[in-house]
Design a protein around this motif. Structure first.
Motif, PDB file in Angstrom:
ATOM      1  N   ALA A 298       0.852  -1.185   0.000  1.00  0.00           N
ATOM      2  CA  ALA A 298       0.000   0.000   0.000  1.00  0.00           C
ATOM      3  C   ALA A 298       0.885   1.230   0.000  1.00  0.00           C
ATOM      4  N   GLY A 299       0.567   2.180  -0.840  1.00  0.00           N
ATOM      5  CA  GLY A 299       1.376   3.380  -0.943  1.00  0.00           C
ATOM      6  C   GLY A 299       1.128   4.334   0.210  1.00  0.00           C
ATOM      7  N   LEU A 300       1.816   5.437   0.163  1.00  0.00           N
ATOM      8  CA  LEU A 300       1.672   6.478   1.174  1.00  0.00           C
ATOM      9  C   LEU A 300       1.079   7.716   0.494  1.00  0.00           C
ATOM     10  N   ARG A 301      -0.126   8.076   0.910  1.00  0.00           N
ATOM     11  CA  ARG A 301      -0.812   9.210   0.302  1.00  0.00           C
ATOM     12  C   ARG A 301      -0.921  10.347   1.302  1.00  0.00           C
ATOM     13  N   GLU A 302      -0.984  11.538   0.758  1.00  0.00           N
ATOM     14  CA  GLU A 302      -1.113  12.707   1.618  1.00  0.00           C
ATOM     15  C   GLU A 302      -2.336  12.602   2.525  1.00  0.00           C
TER      16      GLU A 302
ATOM     17  N   ALA B 263       7.159  -0.349  -6.030  1.00  0.00           N
ATOM     18  CA  ALA B 263       7.698  -1.076  -7.178  1.00  0.00           C
ATOM     19  C   ALA B 263       8.341  -0.118  -8.178  1.00  0.00           C
ATOM     20  N   SER B 264       9.281  -0.646  -8.958  1.00  0.00           N
ATOM     21  CA  SER B 264       9.970   0.083 -10.025  1.00  0.00           C
ATOM     22  C   SER B 264      10.754   1.292  -9.513  1.00  0.00           C
ATOM     23  N   ARG B 265      11.084   1.268  -8.221  1.00  0.00           N
ATOM     24  CA  ARG B 265      11.827   2.361  -7.597  1.00  0.00           C
ATOM     25  C   ARG B 265      11.067   3.682  -7.599  1.00  0.00           C
ATOM     26  N   LEU B 266       9.770   3.621  -7.796  1.00  0.00           N
ATOM     27  CA  LEU B 266       8.943   4.832  -7.741  1.00  0.00           C
ATOM     28  C   LEU B 266       8.365   4.952  -6.330  1.00  0.00           C
ATOM     29  N   HIS B 267       9.247   5.192  -5.391  1.00  0.00           N
ATOM     30  CA  HIS B 267       8.882   5.204  -3.979  1.00  0.00           C
ATOM     31  C   HIS B 267       8.049   6.436  -3.631  1.00  0.00           C
ATOM     32  N   ASP B 268       7.304   6.308  -2.542  1.00  0.00           N
ATOM     33  CA  ASP B 268       6.560   7.456  -2.018  1.00  0.00           C
ATOM     34  C   ASP B 268       7.425   8.158  -0.982  1.00  0.00           C
ATOM     35  N   ARG B 269       7.587   9.467  -1.138  1.00  0.00           N
ATOM     36  CA  ARG B 269       8.357  10.281  -0.196  1.00  0.00           C
ATOM     37  C   ARG B 269       7.525  11.509   0.160  1.00  0.00           C
ATOM     38  N   LEU B 270       7.030  11.519   1.377  1.00  0.00           N
ATOM     39  CA  LEU B 270       6.246  12.662   1.845  1.00  0.00           C
ATOM     40  C   LEU B 270       6.993  13.320   2.992  1.00  0.00           C
ATOM     41  N   ARG B 271       7.171  14.620   2.887  1.00  0.00           N
ATOM     42  CA  ARG B 271       7.967  15.353   3.865  1.00  0.00           C
ATOM     43  C   ARG B 271       7.145  16.436   4.547  1.00  0.00           C
ATOM     44  N   TYR B 272       7.212  16.425   5.872  1.00  0.00           N
ATOM     45  CA  TYR B 272       6.677  17.539   6.651  1.00  0.00           C
ATOM     46  C   TYR B 272       7.793  18.591   6.777  1.00  0.00           C
ATOM     47  N   ARG B 273       7.459  19.834   6.542  1.00  0.00           N
ATOM     48  CA  ARG B 273       8.417  20.926   6.691  1.00  0.00           C
ATOM     49  C   ARG B 273       7.753  22.061   7.468  1.00  0.00           C
ATOM     50  N   ARG B 274       8.506  22.618   8.407  1.00  0.00           N
ATOM     51  CA  ARG B 274       7.947  23.720   9.193  1.00  0.00           C
ATOM     52  C   ARG B 274       7.716  24.933   8.309  1.00  0.00           C
ATOM     53  N   GLY B 275       6.460  25.407   8.282  1.00  0.00           N
ATOM     54  CA  GLY B 275       6.129  26.611   7.549  1.00  0.00           C
ATOM     55  C   GLY B 275       5.955  27.766   8.526  1.00  0.00           C
ATOM     56  N   ASP B 276       5.030  28.629   8.279  1.00  0.00           N
ATOM     57  CA  ASP B 276       4.754  29.756   9.172  1.00  0.00           C
ATOM     58  C   ASP B 276       3.876  29.285  10.327  1.00  0.00           C
TER      59      ASP B 276
END
Length: 214
Positions: free
Chosen positions: A16-20, A191-204
């Motif tokens: 299962a992928g990682l979705r926003e 699969a196929s090295r199309l990984h899911d990468r979701l990043r939290y970043r501090r905004g305002d």
């Protein structure tokens, strides 16, 4: 002669992928969920993490340590402040943490600033350590060159004698470091090295979620 490294690879299964939409509102809550799943999966030492620090001049170093606490304020580990990581983290207070949960095809990467934890928190944790580990904190001049193994064992013997009839106190050069996150990336293998990468970043004043290309 080196082995055939070019052909060494693992094909990731179509998990299962990682979705926003699946993410928690903040990275600590999301980390807590993934960490619980890593423990339930029986991963060996799921709190093991690679800690990267650097000198003021930018020369990096890495090592594996154990995460000992985390909350909304950040991720905590304990060390000798005079060790290489301690000296680097305090002189150049930026660090990165990597949790390599290979068996689950996951990684979590934390980047942020470093600060000391309170002495009270250090004392509470130190008191929970096995006596041997407490003595080791006194015995080892961590990261310094020693002539041989006997020097380390002699240091332990001296600590055992020093505290033979007493509780072992926290050494003045030993304590906790907290990495206060500025960004936390959750990586899910696909699969196929199309990984899911979701990043939290501090905004305002809030966390912003971004998807990174694999």
């Amino acid at each position: 002669m080196s082995p055939d490294l070019a052909g060494m690879r693992r094909e990731y299964s179509e998990r299962a992928g990682l979705r926003e939409i699946d993410l928690a509102a903040d990275p600590i809550t999301q980390f807590d969920a993934w960490f619980a799943q890593a423990r339930q999966a029986g991963l060996p030492e799921p709190n093991a993490m690679v800690v990267a620090t650097a000198t003021v001049a930018g020369r990096p170093s890495t090592r594996t340590v154990l995460l000992k606490a985390y909350d909304a304020d950040g991720f905590v580990f304990f060390t000798n402040y005079e060790s290489r990581k301690g000296r680097e983290a305090l002189a150049n207070p930026s660090a990165s943490l990597l949790f390599p949960w290979f068996a689950m095809q996951r990684q979590v990467i934390v980047t942020g600033t470093v600060e000391r934890v309170s002495r009270a928190q250090t004392e509470v944790y130190f008191a929970s350590r096995p006596r041997g580990s407490q003595l080791g904190a006194w015995a080892s001049p961590q990261s310094q060159v020693v002539p041989d193994r006997a020097a380390v064992e002699d240091g332990l013997a001296a600590a055992e004698q020093r505290f033979a009839d007493a509780d072992v106190p926290v050494p003045p050069h030993w304590g906790g470091l907290r990495v206060v996150p500025e960004a936390v990336e959750f990586w899910q293998g696909r699969a196929s090295r199309l990984h899911d990468r979701l990043r939290y970043r501090r905004g305002d004043g809030e966390w912003v979620v971004e998807r990174l290309a694999p």
